[in-house]
Design a protein around this motif. Structure first.
Motif, PDB file in Angstrom:
ATOM      1  N   VAL A 155       0.978  -1.460   0.006  1.00  0.00           N
ATOM      2  CA  VAL A 155       0.052   0.053  -0.150  1.00  0.00           C
ATOM      3  C   VAL A 155       1.244   1.595  -0.155  1.00  0.00           C
ATOM      4  N   VAL A 156       0.180   1.944  -0.672  1.00  0.00           N
ATOM      5  CA  VAL A 156       1.687   3.349  -1.139  1.00  0.00           C
ATOM      6  C   VAL A 156       0.304   4.548   0.134  1.00  0.00           C
ATOM      7  N   PRO A 157       1.886   5.144   0.920  1.00  0.00           N
ATOM      8  CA  PRO A 157       0.601   5.917   2.534  1.00  0.00           C
ATOM      9  C   PRO A 157       0.532   7.501   1.405  1.00  0.00           C
ATOM     10  N   ALA A 158      -0.567   7.327   2.441  1.00  0.00           N
ATOM     11  CA  ALA A 158      -1.920   8.442   1.804  1.00  0.00           C
ATOM     12  C   ALA A 158      -1.095   9.657   2.415  1.00  0.00           C
ATOM     13  N   LEU A 159      -0.368   9.983   3.631  1.00  0.00           N
ATOM     14  CA  LEU A 159      -0.040  10.902   3.460  1.00  0.00           C
ATOM     15  C   LEU A 159       1.678  11.178   4.001  1.00  0.00           C
ATOM     16  N   ASN A 160       2.929  11.713   4.185  1.00  0.00           N
ATOM     17  CA  ASN A 160       4.089  11.870   4.718  1.00  0.00           C
ATOM     18  C   ASN A 160       4.133  12.810   5.701  1.00  0.00           C
ATOM     19  N   GLN A 161       4.209  13.244   6.690  1.00  0.00           N
ATOM     20  CA  GLN A 161       4.104  14.433   7.397  1.00  0.00           C
ATOM     21  C   GLN A 161       5.564  14.556   7.944  1.00  0.00           C
ATOM     22  N   ILE A 162       6.743  16.243   7.461  1.00  0.00           N
ATOM     23  CA  ILE A 162       7.939  16.287   7.625  1.00  0.00           C
ATOM     24  C   ILE A 162       7.576  17.996   8.071  1.00  0.00           C
ATOM     25  N   GLU A 163       9.450  17.522   8.354  1.00  0.00           N
ATOM     26  CA  GLU A 163       9.235  19.534   8.575  1.00  0.00           C
ATOM     27  C   GLU A 163       8.847  20.220   7.353  1.00  0.00           C
ATOM     28  N   LEU A 164       8.092  20.666   7.582  1.00  0.00           N
ATOM     29  CA  LEU A 164       8.416  22.351   6.826  1.00  0.00           C
ATOM     30  C   LEU A 164       7.308  23.318   6.550  1.00  0.00           C
ATOM     31  N   HIS A 165       8.516  24.392   6.459  1.00  0.00           N
ATOM     32  CA  HIS A 165       8.324  25.687   6.949  1.00  0.00           C
ATOM     33  C   HIS A 165       8.995  26.543   5.249  1.00  0.00           C
ATOM     34  N   PRO A 166       8.466  27.840   5.779  1.00  0.00           N
ATOM     35  CA  PRO A 166       9.250  28.676   4.401  1.00  0.00           C
ATOM     36  C   PRO A 166      11.080  28.489   4.326  1.00  0.00           C
ATOM     37  N   LEU A 167      11.229  28.397   5.611  1.00  0.00           N
ATOM     38  CA  LEU A 167      13.178  27.690   6.238  1.00  0.00           C
ATOM     39  C   LEU A 167      13.121  26.691   5.619  1.00  0.00           C
ATOM     40  N   PHE A 195      11.750  29.193  17.045  1.00  0.00           N
ATOM     41  CA  PHE A 195      11.755  29.095  17.771  1.00  0.00           C
ATOM     42  C   PHE A 195      11.459  29.201  19.200  1.00  0.00           C
ATOM     43  N   TYR A 196      10.700  27.481  19.041  1.00  0.00           N
ATOM     44  CA  TYR A 196      10.713  27.101  20.434  1.00  0.00           C
ATOM     45  C   TYR A 196      12.359  26.627  21.224  1.00  0.00           C
ATOM     46  N   GLY A 197      13.052  26.498  20.344  1.00  0.00           N
ATOM     47  CA  GLY A 197      14.463  26.279  21.131  1.00  0.00           C
ATOM     48  C   GLY A 197      14.290  25.149  21.654  1.00  0.00           C
ATOM     49  N   GLY A 198      15.841  24.487  21.518  1.00  0.00           N
ATOM     50  CA  GLY A 198      16.117  23.256  22.097  1.00  0.00           C
ATOM     51  C   GLY A 198      16.424  21.994  21.082  1.00  0.00           C
ATOM     52  N   TYR A 199      16.871  22.539  20.040  1.00  0.00           N
ATOM     53  CA  TYR A 199      17.669  21.660  18.845  1.00  0.00           C
ATOM     54  C   TYR A 199      18.343  22.279  18.248  1.00  0.00           C
ATOM     55  N   GLU A 200      19.018  21.228  17.957  1.00  0.00           N
ATOM     56  CA  GLU A 200      19.765  21.029  17.458  1.00  0.00           C
ATOM     57  C   GLU A 200      20.987  22.022  16.884  1.00  0.00           C
ATOM     58  N   ASN A 201      20.016  22.164  15.387  1.00  0.00           N
ATOM     59  CA  ASN A 201      20.379  22.874  14.296  1.00  0.00           C
ATOM     60  C   ASN A 201      19.852  24.454  14.042  1.00  0.00           C
ATOM     61  N   PRO A 202      19.724  25.073  15.616  1.00  0.00           N
ATOM     62  CA  PRO A 202      18.848  26.228  15.278  1.00  0.00           C
ATOM     63  C   PRO A 202      18.538  27.302  13.860  1.00  0.00           C
ATOM     64  N   LEU A 203      17.372  27.616  13.641  1.00  0.00           N
ATOM     65  CA  LEU A 203      17.829  28.136  12.127  1.00  0.00           C
ATOM     66  C   LEU A 203      16.933  29.986  13.043  1.00  0.00           C
ATOM     67  N   PRO A 204      16.690  30.968  11.874  1.00  0.00           N
ATOM     68  CA  PRO A 204      16.672  31.942  12.156  1.00  0.00           C
ATOM     69  C   PRO A 204      14.748  31.821  12.486  1.00  0.00           C
ATOM     70  N   SER A 205      14.337  32.433  12.887  1.00  0.00           N
ATOM     71  CA  SER A 205      12.883  33.014  13.075  1.00  0.00           C
ATOM     72  C   SER A 205      12.147  33.478  12.205  1.00  0.00           C
ATOM     73  N   ALA A 206      10.942  32.054  11.765  1.00  0.00           N
ATOM     74  CA  ALA A 206      10.225  31.889  10.846  1.00  0.00           C
ATOM     75  C   ALA A 206       9.242  33.677  10.659  1.00  0.00           C
ATOM     76  N   SER A 269      10.797  31.177  -2.362  1.00  0.00           N
ATOM     77  CA  SER A 269      12.509  31.282  -2.633  1.00  0.00           C
ATOM     78  C   SER A 269      13.678  31.337  -0.933  1.00  0.00           C
ATOM     79  N   LEU A 270      12.749  31.566   0.277  1.00  0.00           N
ATOM     80  CA  LEU A 270      13.216  31.213   1.625  1.00  0.00           C
ATOM     81  C   LEU A 270      13.750  30.270   1.825  1.00  0.00           C
ATOM     82  N   ASP A 271      13.924  28.614   1.266  1.00  0.00           N
ATOM     83  CA  ASP A 271      14.175  27.540   1.750  1.00  0.00           C
ATOM     84  C   ASP A 271      15.742  27.901   2.057  1.00  0.00           C
TER      85      ASP A 271
END
Length: 295
Positions: A155-167, A195-206, A269-271
């Motif tokens: 069965v092909v998965p119906a959905l893939n939940q991933i980290e996905l935001h403009p950055l 902006f939650y913090g506590g992650y290993e690869n911090p990004l600027p706040s979207a 383009s912000l990726d």
């Protein structure tokens, strides 16, 4: 409008939902009840979040009929394996207080123990065949994980939940998912991981990004609303999390405006190519082995 998405097995799913990642159990029921009262009809949780029971309480408190709500949850790695995953379904429905799930997904590929991942997915296939779930899927699967899964299951998965935001837009994952009719569902859809913090690869706040803020000002909207509108117009599902009633309502008020083609392209383009959350290929043995309680 883009209020619903049709999964590759014909099941219709609301595009926008409430996520409860990091929602304290003692605040989760009220958040879920509030969201359902506002109009949300998709709730996403996970065994590893420790708040499935409270999601069920919120559903009952809301007075909204169970059949009107699309419930999705995730199996944690310590419950991977055919028999253990079938039991994970039993734990989930017991905690949620429901008889079936609308969507059940594997929380992460866990490459160091991928044989168990495959067996877990075969258990999902059996639950689907028995009508105990309406759709099945995966989370945090990269193209190489998905290729092996597709080669070894039916069965092909119906959905893939991933980290996905403009950055962090994961274009290659999106491309492969689209080729197989797999819906992308964005966790951290408004860049919360930045902006939650506590992650290993911090990004600027979207939320503070000048491009996003400029678009928001032009529309008289918040940065969060602009990012959610971008997700929906790009054909994705999004599950922003909040326990604040005002924020929950604000995140749902995104169906009455449209971003222009140029604005969508500006957001694309912000990726940065940098993920904020955990790398799905890492061996996180201690984390993976965390047991999910029976109750």
């Amino acid at each position: 409008m883009d209020t619903d998405l049709t999964l590759n097995n014909g099941v219709v799913m609301p595009a926008l939902g409430l996520g409860v990642f990091q929602s304290p159990p003692d605040e989760t029921a009220a958040a879920v009840s509030t969201a359902l009262g506002i109009g949300y009809r998709l709730i996403d949780t996970a065994a590893a979040y420790g708040n499935e029971r409270q999601v069920g309480e919120g559903l009952r408190q809301s007075g909204v009929d169970r059949d009107e709500v699309f419930l999705e949850t995730k199996v944690w790695v310590s419950d991977y394996g055919y028999d253990r995953t079938r039991h994970a379904w039993e734990k989930a429905v017991r905690k949620l207080g429901v008889e079936h799930l609308d969507l059940l997904i594997l929380h992460t590929p866990a490459p160091p123990r991928f044989e168990q991942t495959i067996e877990a997915y075969r258990a999902l296939e059996s639950l689907l065949a028995e009508g105990k779930v309406r759709a099945i899927g995966v989370s945090n699967f990269m193209p190489h994980h998905l290729a092996e899964l597709l080669a070894r299951t039916e069965v092909v998965p119906a959905l893939n939940q991933i980290e996905l935001h403009p950055l962090f837009t994961q274009p290659e994952v999106q491309k492969v998912d689209a080729e197989h009719g797999i819906v992308d569902q964005a966790w951290s859809p408004i860049g919360g991981i930045t902006f939650y913090g506590g992650y290993e690869n911090p990004l600027p706040s979207a939320l503070e990004d000048p491009t996003i803020r400029g678009i928001a000002e032009r529309h008289g909207r918040t940065a969060a609303q602009v990012m959610l509108r971008w997700q929906l117009q790009r054909g994705r599902s999004a599950i922003p999390k909040s326990v604040d009633p005002q924020r929950i309502a604000e995140n749902f008020a995104v169906f009455d405006f449209d971003l222009t083609a140029d604005e969508l392209a500006s957001l694309d383009s912000l990726d940065t190519g940098r993920r904020g959350g955990p790398d799905p290929d890492l061996d996180r043995t201690e984390h993976f082995d965390r047991a999910i309680p029976e109750d």
